[in-house]
Design a protein around this motif. Structure first.
Motif, PDB file in Angstrom:
ATOM      1  N   ALA A  29       0.888  -1.169   0.000  1.00 50.55           N
ATOM      2  CA  ALA A  29       0.000   0.000   0.000  1.00 50.55           C
ATOM      3  C   ALA A  29       0.922   1.214   0.000  1.00 50.55           C
ATOM      4  CB  ALA A  29      -0.942  -0.056   1.184  1.00 50.55           C
ATOM      5  N   GLY A  30       1.091   1.872   1.150  1.00 47.48           N
ATOM      6  CA  GLY A  30       2.021   3.011   1.194  1.00 47.48           C
ATOM      7  C   GLY A  30       3.471   2.564   1.160  1.00 47.48           C
ATOM      8  N   GLY A  31       3.708   1.340   1.586  1.00 46.43           N
ATOM      9  CA  GLY A  31       5.073   0.823   1.579  1.00 46.43           C
ATOM     10  C   GLY A  31       5.904   1.258   2.774  1.00 46.43           C
ATOM     11  N   THR A  32       5.330   2.019   3.674  1.00 48.71           N
ATOM     12  CA  THR A  32       6.165   2.588   4.745  1.00 48.71           C
ATOM     13  C   THR A  32       6.558   1.557   5.800  1.00 48.71           C
ATOM     14  OG1 THR A  32       4.221   3.292   6.011  1.00 48.71           O
ATOM     15  CG2 THR A  32       5.165   4.873   4.460  1.00 48.71           C
ATOM     16  N   ASP A  33       5.851   0.470   5.867  1.00 47.50           N
ATOM     17  CA  ASP A  33       6.320  -0.645   6.693  1.00 47.50           C
ATOM     18  C   ASP A  33       7.062  -1.649   5.828  1.00 47.50           C
ATOM     19  OD1 ASP A  33       5.609  -0.206   9.390  1.00 47.50           O
ATOM     20  OD2 ASP A  33       3.520  -0.687   8.970  1.00 47.50           O
ATOM     21  N   LEU A  34       6.445  -2.006   4.711  1.00 50.39           N
ATOM     22  CA  LEU A  34       6.978  -3.081   3.881  1.00 50.39           C
ATOM     23  C   LEU A  34       8.372  -2.768   3.351  1.00 50.39           C
ATOM     24  CD1 LEU A  34       6.370  -5.825   2.558  1.00 50.39           C
ATOM     25  CD2 LEU A  34       5.560  -4.557   0.566  1.00 50.39           C
ATOM     26  N   ILE A  35       8.538  -1.579   2.772  1.00 47.13           N
ATOM     27  CA  ILE A  35       9.836  -1.252   2.175  1.00 47.13           C
ATOM     28  C   ILE A  35      10.911  -1.193   3.255  1.00 47.13           C
ATOM     29  CG2 ILE A  35      11.144   0.486   0.874  1.00 47.13           C
ATOM     30  CD1 ILE A  35       9.092  -0.494  -0.967  1.00 47.13           C
ATOM     31  N   LEU A  36      10.559  -0.624   4.391  1.00 50.23           N
ATOM     32  CA  LEU A  36      11.551  -0.564   5.468  1.00 50.23           C
ATOM     33  C   LEU A  36      11.947  -1.959   5.932  1.00 50.23           C
ATOM     34  CD1 LEU A  36      11.122   2.478   5.459  1.00 50.23           C
ATOM     35  CD2 LEU A  36      10.993   2.402   7.942  1.00 50.23           C
ATOM     36  N   ASP A  37      10.961  -2.825   6.066  1.00 48.75           N
ATOM     37  CA  ASP A  37      11.276  -4.200   6.472  1.00 48.75           C
ATOM     38  C   ASP A  37      12.134  -4.895   5.426  1.00 48.75           C
ATOM     39  OD1 ASP A  37       9.852  -3.825   8.748  1.00 48.75           O
ATOM     40  OD2 ASP A  37       8.172  -5.137   8.225  1.00 48.75           O
ATOM     41  N   MET A  38      11.850  -4.620   4.173  1.00 45.54           N
ATOM     42  CA  MET A  38      12.656  -5.227   3.113  1.00 45.54           C
ATOM     43  C   MET A  38      14.073  -4.669   3.128  1.00 45.54           C
ATOM     44  SD  MET A  38       9.800  -5.329   0.057  1.00 45.54           S
ATOM     45  CE  MET A  38      11.011  -4.920  -1.154  1.00 45.54           C
ATOM     46  N   GLU A  39      14.188  -3.354   3.270  1.00 44.91           N
ATOM     47  CA  GLU A  39      15.521  -2.736   3.271  1.00 44.91           C
ATOM     48  C   GLU A  39      16.337  -3.235   4.457  1.00 44.91           C
ATOM     49  OE1 GLU A  39      17.188  -0.602   1.296  1.00 44.91           O
ATOM     50  OE2 GLU A  39      15.662  -0.225  -0.236  1.00 44.91           O
ATOM     51  N   ILE A  69     -19.950   3.724   9.309  1.00 45.11           N
ATOM     52  CA  ILE A  69     -18.929   4.546   8.660  1.00 45.11           C
ATOM     53  C   ILE A  69     -17.955   3.558   8.036  1.00 45.11           C
ATOM     54  CG2 ILE A  69     -17.010   6.123   9.024  1.00 45.11           C
ATOM     55  CD1 ILE A  69     -18.733   7.455  11.153  1.00 45.11           C
ATOM     56  N   VAL A  70     -17.700   3.728   6.765  1.00 40.51           N
ATOM     57  CA  VAL A  70     -16.855   2.776   6.046  1.00 40.51           C
ATOM     58  C   VAL A  70     -15.594   3.478   5.553  1.00 40.51           C
ATOM     59  CG1 VAL A  70     -16.752   1.165   4.115  1.00 40.51           C
ATOM     60  CG2 VAL A  70     -18.913   1.535   5.305  1.00 40.51           C
ATOM     61  N   LEU A  71     -14.473   2.827   5.809  1.00 42.65           N
ATOM     62  CA  LEU A  71     -13.186   3.346   5.319  1.00 42.65           C
ATOM     63  C   LEU A  71     -12.556   2.305   4.426  1.00 42.65           C
ATOM     64  CD1 LEU A  71     -11.383   4.502   8.597  1.00 42.65           C
ATOM     65  CD2 LEU A  71     -12.704   5.858   7.028  1.00 42.65           C
ATOM     66  N   GLY A  72     -12.133   2.694   3.236  1.00 42.71           N
ATOM     67  CA  GLY A  72     -11.379   1.767   2.402  1.00 42.71           C
ATOM     68  C   GLY A  72     -10.042   1.464   3.060  1.00 42.71           C
ATOM     69  N   ALA A  73      -9.520   0.259   2.813  1.00 45.55           N
ATOM     70  CA  ALA A  73      -8.253  -0.134   3.450  1.00 45.55           C
ATOM     71  C   ALA A  73      -7.093   0.731   2.976  1.00 45.55           C
ATOM     72  CB  ALA A  73      -7.957  -1.603   3.157  1.00 45.55           C
ATOM     73  N   GLY A  74      -7.253   1.347   1.812  1.00 50.77           N
ATOM     74  CA  GLY A  74      -6.172   2.175   1.273  1.00 50.77           C
ATOM     75  C   GLY A  74      -6.283   3.640   1.667  1.00 50.77           C
ATOM     76  N   THR A  75      -7.145   3.945   2.623  1.00 47.54           N
ATOM     77  CA  THR A  75      -7.250   5.329   3.079  1.00 47.54           C
ATOM     78  C   THR A  75      -5.950   5.730   3.782  1.00 47.54           C
ATOM     79  OG1 THR A  75      -9.543   4.801   3.539  1.00 47.54           O
ATOM     80  CG2 THR A  75      -8.744   6.910   4.341  1.00 47.54           C
ATOM     81  N   THR A  76      -5.420   6.874   3.434  1.00 44.68           N
ATOM     82  CA  THR A  76      -4.163   7.278   4.072  1.00 44.68           C
ATOM     83  C   THR A  76      -4.453   7.959   5.406  1.00 44.68           C
ATOM     84  OG1 THR A  76      -4.132   9.468   3.065  1.00 44.68           O
ATOM     85  CG2 THR A  76      -3.080   7.686   1.826  1.00 44.68           C
ATOM     86  N   THR A 123      -8.817   9.631  14.336  1.00 41.81           N
ATOM     87  CA  THR A 123      -8.080  10.759  13.753  1.00 41.81           C
ATOM     88  C   THR A 123      -6.885  11.096  14.636  1.00 41.81           C
ATOM     89  OG1 THR A 123      -9.535  12.383  14.814  1.00 41.81           O
ATOM     90  CG2 THR A 123     -10.092  11.728  12.588  1.00 41.81           C
ATOM     91  N   GLU A 124      -7.060  10.941  15.953  1.00 40.34           N
ATOM     92  CA  GLU A 124      -5.932  11.228  16.854  1.00 40.34           C
ATOM     93  C   GLU A 124      -4.828  10.189  16.720  1.00 40.34           C
ATOM     94  OE1 GLU A 124      -8.186  13.718  20.416  1.00 40.34           O
ATOM     95  OE2 GLU A 124      -8.079  11.543  20.544  1.00 40.34           O
ATOM     96  N   SER A 125      -5.199   8.922  16.589  1.00 36.63           N
ATOM     97  CA  SER A 125      -4.155   7.896  16.528  1.00 36.63           C
ATOM     98  C   SER A 125      -3.456   7.892  15.169  1.00 36.63           C
ATOM     99  CB  SER A 125      -4.725   6.514  16.853  1.00 36.63           C
ATOM    100  OG  SER A 125      -5.727   6.160  15.936  1.00 36.63           O
ATOM    101  N   CYS A 126      -4.222   8.088  14.108  1.00 34.53           N
ATOM    102  CA  CYS A 126      -3.570   8.132  12.786  1.00 34.53           C
ATOM    103  C   CYS A 126      -2.793   9.433  12.621  1.00 34.53           C
ATOM    104  CB  CYS A 126      -4.618   7.992  11.686  1.00 34.53           C
ATOM    105  SG  CYS A 126      -5.373   6.359  11.671  1.00 34.53           S
ATOM    106  N   LEU A 130      -4.266   2.959   6.448  1.00 36.03           N
ATOM    107  CA  LEU A 130      -4.801   2.272   7.615  1.00 36.03           C
ATOM    108  C   LEU A 130      -4.734   0.758   7.403  1.00 36.03           C
ATOM    109  CD1 LEU A 130      -6.084   2.624  10.377  1.00 36.03           C
ATOM    110  CD2 LEU A 130      -8.321   2.756   9.266  1.00 36.03           C
ATOM    111  N   GLY A 131      -5.014   0.327   6.185  1.00 40.78           N
ATOM    112  CA  GLY A 131      -4.946  -1.107   5.887  1.00 40.78           C
ATOM    113  C   GLY A 131      -3.561  -1.662   6.149  1.00 40.78           C
ATOM    114  N   GLY A 132      -2.558  -0.927   5.761  1.00 41.11           N
ATOM    115  CA  GLY A 132      -1.182  -1.360   5.989  1.00 41.11           C
ATOM    116  C   GLY A 132      -0.867  -1.410   7.475  1.00 41.11           C
ATOM    117  N   ASN A 133      -1.345  -0.402   8.188  1.00 38.33           N
ATOM    118  CA  ASN A 133      -1.116  -0.347   9.628  1.00 38.33           C
ATOM    119  C   ASN A 133      -1.718  -1.576  10.309  1.00 38.33           C
ATOM    120  OD1 ASN A 133      -1.951   1.001  12.539  1.00 38.33           O
ATOM    121  ND2 ASN A 133      -0.093   1.917  11.679  1.00 38.33           N
TER     122      ASN A 133
END
Ligand SMILES: Cc1cc2nc3c(=O)[nH]c(=O)nc-3n(C[C@H](O)[C@H](O)[C@H](O)COP(=O)(O)OP(=O)(O)OC[C@H]3O[C@@H](n4cnc5c(N)ncnc54)[C@H](O)[C@@H]3O)c2cc1C
Lengths: 307, 1011
Positions: free
Chosen positions: A31-41, A70-77, A95-98, A112-115
């Protein structure tokens, strides 16, 4: 580190699932890659051959009200979440935690989906979502196209950094009920100035008060990290809902219950178990007071604006 | 290969790329837009921030194919999109208000973080041109700067916002300084500023050469291991690999080093690997990725040896020996200070305080990781211009040339030549811009490897370190254990001091001996103490080497000294400022090393200024008791108090080391001048200081002076950029070179105008007879008259008298010089005043800078969280050459010191680095920046340029103990170890403990608290 050899940006869920199904273990959702890419690197994760970018799937980043949910897509940033008036009104703990994740550059792409899928017990967005008793929509590959099913959020976690999704499944959306009258929620966390970016402890709570605005009718408390997976402090919730009034005494009892139920660890260079125990006290008090205050203000909630 | 189409800065670009590229790589390496920097590869530092479809992203981890079809804006595209404030239209080519503001407010120093900051701040101003401090800090919270301390960045963003709203840009607010000269004491914009805010500034990795190969370094996995064999066969056979080099390939000296020649170019053969990170082999390949793949194929046969990782263990006779060829085993140096008779001193003391303090290894975290690029002798591809004086980099194309951001270009040249078996003159080192140094770019990094690889392959070779590699490889700040015992009389007069210091110098000497010498000689603090005995053991261990880091050992001993002093004050029942006032160094006193301070000791004034400022702010603050600023104030769950500390730091190498710098000045018939020296610019604005000194002496406008630095073929040796020395030493060299040139021109013009040379004034690009000055010379002879004041630069204060015909332009003055067949070029070798070695009792240093810092700190009694809310400082810098960049040095130093106190800890467990990524090493971000009131005290030093002495290091020294002293004033807990640990602090408050000792990372276990 060796890198991936193909990068796909499917436009539909079934296209994404087909790719995942076709390549199985060789493929990975990004998704955003901010976990995945770091884990890969950092070579925590072996580099997959194929990345399937789910962020261009139609509707994957929607924030909407549908059928009383209330529905949020998994790819919502996280940026979309923190700046959504609907969520600010109906899901402050989210909103506070994100809103505290990384900096703006990270929140602009991290989802959020990635999180949630990354499955860390202290992931901030996940903790916020858990207090909202969110459900998650899992989409699975099948010969006849994507199969969608709603599940409780907690059901998808297997352990720290591990979820229960099959390689050809993905998170599609989250949903939860709007805050409603006499209800409020809040999130807070404690960071350490050295070392790891993950919080020492984060707590989100949601309460609904009775008509007198003095008794807690319903409470949800999410704490992370307080076990191998995101944790619900059900005993503390019970203490609050069985207490005659919401007062210091009730809070103290809830804290004690949470401290007993949570399994706290010393994580090296991040926090001692002792400190975390203390922080349950500090944070739960802060968060409950804010949530109750919000619930009292929310006696007659205004019609939410659109997202 | 897949096709990527995107619009970059308004231009559509289509490329065939491997699908695994990151956006930053595409921008930098495929499109040549090198303004976007890569600082960490982990979305931590924000250097790589670009705007994709209106949203900022960290392009270093952003898969390029995410940007398929997107609009991308980089720093290079910003200047063109400036909205015209008056009519709302867009005009091109001009700087964006943020770029302009960053220049004017001094928000760009090394410049490496600048593009990221500007892009990120733009996203804020686009939405909100009137942001509050809090909004600015939220926006920039994960964008890191290591130079400025962020205050200048915050004020730049505000100024740009104001410009967008009103069309006027406010100026930077600067502390008052003494009356300026035309160029000296003026907040002149740094000469490289426009390049730095537009992305045009080039750092080593921004250079590319035709046919360039890439090197990658294999590093030891063991803290101590003999290398029995290296099998590189498979790696060499890999397609695209040109060479795999090991110790067997080093033609010259197999070892290098700044002081001791103890660091192998490659571990292997006779040299074991002595720390995790020691280089073992270098793979050279067509691409960086192939070079990495080759490394994975190299098989190293290690024989693990016992390691020693605690400096106290290292001193034990049975400890594993790192360098068996050294006479004193693991003892790099035992450093001693003996002064008076300590036994007698302590016998006379009424109060004695003794504690043991610990400071961790810390990391420079300059934002630009190391990069070295070597071009072989005889290379005939095109060379990019190094962008300074027109065309100079094309000269001498025949030499082996190393491009590198280095603090000591001539030392690089010496070490490269020696290991390659060449003469110094066969190697040229060209210093590129440097993205910060702070002492961490003094040792050899990839210079020798790159040069060797270029020589072996006959191709240019670039070696760029990843952040992770940079972290484990380069020398750190020494971790120390300091036991210190301070004795005083009842009235507060310090009388005796005893200290024992252990410094962990790690695997190689680097500058360890010098650093720990400075820690030792400064271990009295800036106080008069008649009896002192100080012993320091600088030890070899199997940890990463430690070397120079801003503060150079004094940071560590100051923490111990100033903490002990506050404990002493409490025991004496004295106000901590008063105790200091009673003992501070003044003119006429003697240091513990036997140096009499004869001038330029502004410490007392620093103390006065800071105390007054605290009183002023206390009077204004509600709830505080102005009578006692050291008493805690309660605000909600937080307790707040002031803490104070003083410090001093030498300028220059000292200790008898010959300290000189050379500079060359050249004047041109177009009315400009050039000043050249090899001294390194790493962000501190040496380039502006040298331009100012030269312009001042030649009476030229600042922008008519061209500065060329860091090139061993074009610039004479300015010595190392270390020890806060360059403003003083190279500043003097430039000033005196320019003065010699001026005198030569005065002589020529005096002939022409038939008058005294001394009355020829130079001002604003004119040379003329200063008739007023002439009139003041009663019956002066035409030649040889001694005119009072002729030593001073001839300021054109008198101006040209109306009707005076006796003036020429600077250009014509140069022509007159040339017509006389005089050389338009003068080289000046400046020798700083002689110093004496430690132990001789002579003057160890030619100047000291002084500072007092006060920090207002809050401690949350519920969470243990510590925040520095305000810092008041005063620095005696002799003379402020450029108040804007001086303020940058002060604020940046203070914030670095806050990091040293509260966040920074490079953690190594039994020789294995735990801190492997930038995300695990927290340097202070913008949210930690306190309100800062910085005062400048100017007690000129006679030999300094216009009275100036160093400031680079002193600004980061007293702040750490000021913070821990404030914590103790606030909550009664003394932190004996850095960094302060909120976890331990909370538990100590809860349990009623008075002192916290130890911390994660040094003990490897949980904290011990003692009563
Ligand atoms: C500097 C920095 C600071 C950070 N600070 C915080 C912080 O304070 N708190 C915090 O909680 N996190 C933090 N993070 C972590 C990270 O940003 C978040 O966890 C983010 O939400 C992950 O989302 P992503 O879209 O980037 O996930 P990705 O990295 O793209 O994916 C993460 C994992 O989830 C899987 N995945 C993603 N989407 C789906 C899907 N739809 N269905 C199934 N699987 C999926 C991926 O395969 C991968 O395994 C930080 C990260 C950085 C770089």
């Amino acid at each position: 580190m060796s890198r991936w050899q193909a990068y796909h940006t499917p436009a539909t869920v079934s296209e994404a699932l087909s790719l995942l199904h076709q390549h199985k273990e060789k493929a990975r959702i990004i998704a955003g890659g901010t976990d995945l890419i770091l884990d890969m690197e950092a070579e925590y994760t072996a580099a997959p051959e194929i990345l399937v970018d789910v962020t261009r799937i139609g509707g994957i980043d929607r924030i909407a009200q549908e059928d009383g949910w209330i529905v949020l897509g998994a790819g919502t940033t996280h940026t979309q979440i923190e700046s959504s008036p609907l969520l600010r009104a109906q899901a402050r703990c989210l909103t506070e935690s994100c809103g505290v994740i990384g900096g703006p550059q990270v929140r602009n792409v991290a989802t959020l989906g990635g999180n949630v899928a990354h499955a860390l017990p202290a992931a901030d967005g996940t903790i916020g979502l858990l207090a909202l008793e969110a459900e998650v929509e899992v989409a699975a590959h099948s010969a006849r196209g994507a199969l969608h099913s709603w599940q409780p959020l907690l059901s998808i976690f297997a352990g720290p950094g591990r979820n229960r999704l099959d390689p050809d499944q993905m998170l599609h959306a989250f949903r939860f009920r709007p805050t409603g009258a006499r209800a409020g929620n809040a999130f807070d966390r404690i960071m350490r100035p050295q070392g790891v970016a993950l919080p020492v402890l984060g707590i989100a709570a949601r309460v609904r008060l009775d008509a007198t605005l003095r008794r807690v009718e319903d409470a949800v408390i999410a704490i992370g990290p307080a076990g191998p997976t995101p944790f619900r402090a059900t005993r503390a919730e019970e203490v609050l809902t069985t207490a005659g009034t919401f007062d210091d005494d009730a809070v103290q009892h809830a804290i004690a219950a949470a401290q007993t139920q949570a399994s706290l660890r010393t994580s090296k260079y991040r926090s001692s178990q002792e400190y975390r125990r203390e922080m349950i006290g500090v944070l739960l008090k802060r968060v409950l007071h804010t949530a109750v205050e919000r619930a009292r203000m929310n006696d007659a909630p205004p019609e939410p604006e659109d997202a | 290969m897949t096709q990527l189409t995107l619009t970059v800065n308004g231009e559509e670009r289509s490329l065939e790329l491997p699908p695994s590229r990151y956006l930053a790589e595409v921008l930098r390496y495929d499109l040549g837009l090198t303004g976007t920097k890569i600082g960490c590869d982990e979305a931590e530092c924000g250097c790589c921030t670009v705007i994709v479809d209106g949203r900022s992203v960290d392009s270093c981890i952003y898969p390029a194919f995410k940007a398929q079809g997107a609009q991308v804006l980089t720093i290079e595209g910003l200047a063109q999109t400036r909205p015209d404030a008056r009519n709302g239209s867009y005009c091109t080519g001009e700087l964006h208000p943020l770029q302009d503001a960053f220049i004017r407010h001094g928000a760009t120093q090394c410049g490496f973080c600048t593009p990221g900051f500007i892009m990120q701040a733009k996203t804020l101003l686009d939405e909100n041109p009137d942001p509050s401090d809090v909004e600015i800090k939220e926006c920039l919270k994960d964008t890191y700067c290591r130079c400025t301390g962020y205050t200048a960045i915050i004020s730049s963003v505000k100024a740009a916002g104001e410009y967008l709203r009103t069309g006027t840009m406010p100026d930077a607010v600067l502390p008052p300084v003494m009356k300026p000269l035309t160029q000296i004491g003026q907040p002149l914009q740094r000469p490289d500023a426009v390049d730095k805010v537009t992305g045009a500034a080039r750092y080593t990795d921004d250079y590319t050469f035709d046919g360039m190969l890439f090197g990658a370094t294999l590093r030891s996995e063991h803290p101590h291991a003999r290398i029995r064999g290296i099998d590189a066969g498979a790696a060499r056979a890999l397609n695209g690999v040109h060479a795999v080099l090991t110790h067997a390939d080093v033609p010259g000296d197999p070892r290098h080093g700044l002081v001791e020649n103890d660091w192998p170019v490659f571990a292997g053969g006779p040299y074991p690997a002595r720390y995790v990170g020691d280089a073992i082999a270098l793979a050279v390949a067509e691409t960086a990725e192939i070079a990495q793949q080759a490394l994975a194929l190299v098989r190293v046969d290690y024989e693990a040896l016992p390691a020693v990782t605690d400096p106290r263990d290292a001193l034990q006779p049975d400890a594993p020996q790192l360098h068996p060829d050294r006479p004193n085993g693991n003892l790099l140096k035992h450093i001693k200070v003996r002064h008076g008779d300590v036994e007698e001193g302590f016998a006379a003391a009424d109060v004695i305080v003794e504690r043991t303090y610990r400071t961790p290894m810390t990391e420079h975290a300059f934002l630009e990781p190391e990069c070295a690029l070597a071009v072989p002798a005889g290379y005939n591809g095109t060379r990019p211009s190094s962008g300074r004086e027109p065309g100079p980099s094309d000269r001498d194309g025949g030499k082996l040339t190393v491009y590198v951001g280095s603090q000591i270009p001539y030392s690089d040249r010496r070490q490269v030549a020696k290991s390659l078996g060449l003469d110094d003159e066969e190697v040229r080192v060209i210093g590129t811009l440097m993205g910060g140094g702070f002492g961490g770019k003094e040792d050899i990094a990839g210079q020798i490897h790159a040069a060797l690889a270029a020589q072996v392959t006959g191709r240019p070779v670039k070696i760029l370190y990843s952040r992770q590699e940079s972290l484990i490889f380069h020398p750190k700040r020494h971790s120390t254990i300091i036991r210190i015992k301070t004795g005083a009389r009842r009235d507060g007069a310090l009388i005796a001091l005893e200290a024992e210091l252990y410094g962990d110098s790690g695997a190689y000497a680097s500058l360890g001996e010098k650093v720990m010498t400075r820690a030792t000689t400064h271990a009295t603090g800036p106080y008069v103490i008649p009896h002192a005995r100080i012993d320091c053991y600088a030890m070899y261990t199997n940890n990463a080497p430690s070397g120079a880091f801003r503060g150079f050992g004094v940071t560590q001993s100051a923490f111990a000294v100033e903490s002990n002093l506050d404990i002493l004050a409490a025991e004496l029942g004295m106000n901590p400022a008063e105790l200091r006032r009673k003992n501070v160094m003044r003119v006429g006193v003697e240091t513990a090393t036997g140096q009499e301070l004869i001038e330029s000791v502004g410490l007392l004034e620093c103390l006065d200024v800071v105390e007054e400022e605290i009183k002023r702010s206390e009077a204004a603050a509600p709830g505080a008791s102005p009578s006692d600023p050291w008493a805690p104030v309660r605000i909600g769950s937080r307790r707040c108090a002031w803490g104070i500390a003083a410090g001093y730091k030498n300028t220059g190498l000292g200790g008898g080391a010959p300290d000189k710098a050379e500079a060359e000045v050249e004047v041109f018939p177009d009315g400009t001048a050039a000043i050249r020296t090899s001294s390194a610019e790493m962000g501190q604005n040496l380039v502006g200081v040298l331009a100012a000194c030269t312009a001042q002496e030649l009476g030229l406008p600042f922008d008519k002076v061209h500065v060329t630095l860091m090139d061993t073929d074009l610039t004479p040796d300015g010595g190392p950029s270390t020890a806060s020395r360059q403003t003083y030493v190279s500043g003097n060299a430039a000033r005196l070179a320019a003065r010699a040139m001026r005198q030569q021109m005065q002589n020529v013009l005096a002939e022409k105008f038939d008058t005294h040379p001394e009355v020829i004034a130079f001002h604003e690009g004119l040379a003329y007879v200063d008739e007023r000055r002439l009139a003041q010379i009663p019956g002066a002879q035409k030649h040889g008259a001694q005119i009072h004041g002729a030593e001073l630069p001839v300021e054109g204060a008198g101006g040209i008298l109306p009707g005076s015909t006796r003036s020429v332009s600077f250009a014509d003055a140069v022509n007159a010089l040339l017509a006389e067949n005089r050389l338009p070029r003068i080289r000046y070798e400046y020798w700083a005043p002689q110093t004496q070695p430690l132990g001789t009792g002579g003057d160890m240093h030619f100047a000291f800078s002084y500072a007092v810092h006060a920090a207002f700190v809050s401690v949350d009694t519920e969470t243990g969280e510590v925040a520095v809310e305000r810092v008041i400082s005063a620095h005696d810098v002799g003379r402020a050459i450029n108040p804007l960049s001086l303020l940058g040095q002060i604020e940046g130093g203070i914030v670095m010191g806050i990091g040293n106190a509260l966040t920074e800890n490079y953690i190594v467990e039994d020789g294995i680095p735990w801190t492997e990524r930038l995300g695990q090493y927290k340097m202070p971000g913008i949210k930690m920046t306190p309100q800062m009131d910085s005062h400048i005290v100017e007690h000129p030093t006679a030999d300094g340029p216009y009275g100036a002495k160093g400031v680079g290091e002193i600004s980061s020294i007293p702040i750490s103990p000021a913070i821990t002293n404030a914590i103790c004033n606030a909550v009664g807990i003394r932190c004996l170890a850095l960094p302060v640990d909120q976890d331990a602090l909370l538990l100590a408050m809860r349990d009623g403990k008075k002192e916290i000792d130890g911390h994660w990372g040094q003990t490897g276990q949980w904290l011990a608290a003692s009563t």
